[in-house]
Scaffold this active site. Structure first.
Site, PDB file in Angstrom:
ATOM      1  N   SER A   1       0.806  -1.224   0.000  1.00  0.00           N
ATOM      2  CA  SER A   1       0.000   0.000   0.000  1.00  0.00           C
ATOM      3  C   SER A   1       0.839   1.273   0.000  1.00  0.00           C
ATOM      4  O   SER A   1       0.504   2.251  -0.681  1.00  0.00           O
ATOM      5  CB  SER A   1      -0.944   0.002   1.203  1.00  0.00           C
TER       6      SER A   1
ATOM      7  N   HIS B   1       0.621   4.476   4.426  1.00  0.00           N
ATOM      8  CA  HIS B   1      -0.103   5.175   3.360  1.00  0.00           C
ATOM      9  C   HIS B   1       0.365   6.618   3.243  1.00  0.00           C
ATOM     10  O   HIS B   1       0.714   7.094   2.158  1.00  0.00           O
ATOM     11  CB  HIS B   1      -1.612   5.154   3.646  1.00  0.00           C
TER      12      HIS B   1
END
Length: 281
Positions: free
Chosen positions: A151, A201
């Site tokens: 991610s 993230h």
């Protein structure tokens, strides 16, 4: 990469293809070695190179790399690989294959480092002591989190595309609102959903935005060629990463890492003893 006019680059030279293959290969390999296919345990993920903050920050830096190719089961892998299959080709078209691969990997490393810092801090803040039968009477209990997945790298690639869309305007190869939604929704959902590593993230997205902004600086300002500009951007980014990872951890983080490693050794010794004498408690 130079190609003959009228020809298309081979699919098998696409970094998107190889990244998907590596991620899926890691999942299959772990599954064949006894790791649960759908919901692997944190202990298994840590043993196979997951990004456990206290370990990573006390010298086990390879976890920043290996954790990018580990996933928390088939669903996690499938979602990330679908996103990579969408973001990868767009990024290759914008940056070229080599620059996309470097941007992806560097963003993932920065995202992993941000995650290690964050969750090591959580472990320090949430350390408690429980009364148990032991020589000292107390044993520490740590709130540790192992971080895994692509991610951070994917958000980095998305952040770089966002910069491209902002700077290129009508010449952009992707609509600004589309890539903006990808970045904002992924980070926003990370704050709303449990079990999401939003530190990775945010760290990956910020790294991708910074690298993308440097790559988008016009040549007439820098007065250097595109190839030289790219080499300088990635060399500087790697240098910054090396400086950051070489920062010494706090004494508290080092202590947590030492105790966790000692606990793993004791657990391994107990397992070995049970294998020799199954009746032993």
């Amino acid at each position: 990469m130079q190609t003959t006019p009228g020809t298309r680059p081979s699919f098998f030279t696409s970094p998107t293809f190889w990244l998907i293959l590596l991620n899926m290969g890691a999942w299959v390999y772990l599954g064949m070695n006894g790791v649960d296919w759908m919901s692997p345990s944190p202990a298994d993920l840590t043993a196979w190179g997951g990004n456990l903050g206290p370990y990573t920050l006390t010298g086990d830096w390879t976890r920043l790399v290996t954790s990018m190719f580990l996933h928390g089961g088939a669903l996690h892998l499938g979602l990330n690989m679908f996103m990579l299959s969408q973001i990868g080709p767009l990024s290759e078209a914008v940056w070229g294959r080599t620059r996309f691969a470097l941007l992806y990997l560097l963003s993932g490393l920065f995202g992993g480092l941000a995650s290690a810092w964050w969750y090591a801090g959580v472990a320090v803040r949430n350390t408690s002591y429980e009364l148990v039968p032991s020589a000292m009477g107390f044993t520490p209990h740590f709130a540790t989190t192992v971080s895994i997945g692509a991610s951070g790298a994917l958000l980095g690639a998305s952040g770089a595309l966002l910069v491209h869309a902002l700077c290129a305007g009508t010449a952009a190869k992707i609509e600004l609102k589309v890539i903006f939604q990808v970045v904002v929704l992924n980070i926003g959902m990370g704050f709303l959903m449990t079990g999401t590593d939003n530190a990775a993230h945010v760290g990956g997205a910020l790294a991708g935005i910074a690298i993308g902004a440097l790559l988008m600086l016009p040549g007439r300002v820098l007065r250097i060629g595109t190839a030289v500009q790219s080499a300088v951007v990635f060399a500087v980014s790697l240098g910054v990463l090396v400086v950051l990872v070489r920062q010494p951890p706090s004494d508290q983080v080092s202590r947590i890492a030492h105790i966790l490693r000692a606990s793993e050794v004791l657990a391994a010794q107990r397992d070995a003893a049970r294998a020799v004498n199954p009746e032993r408690p």
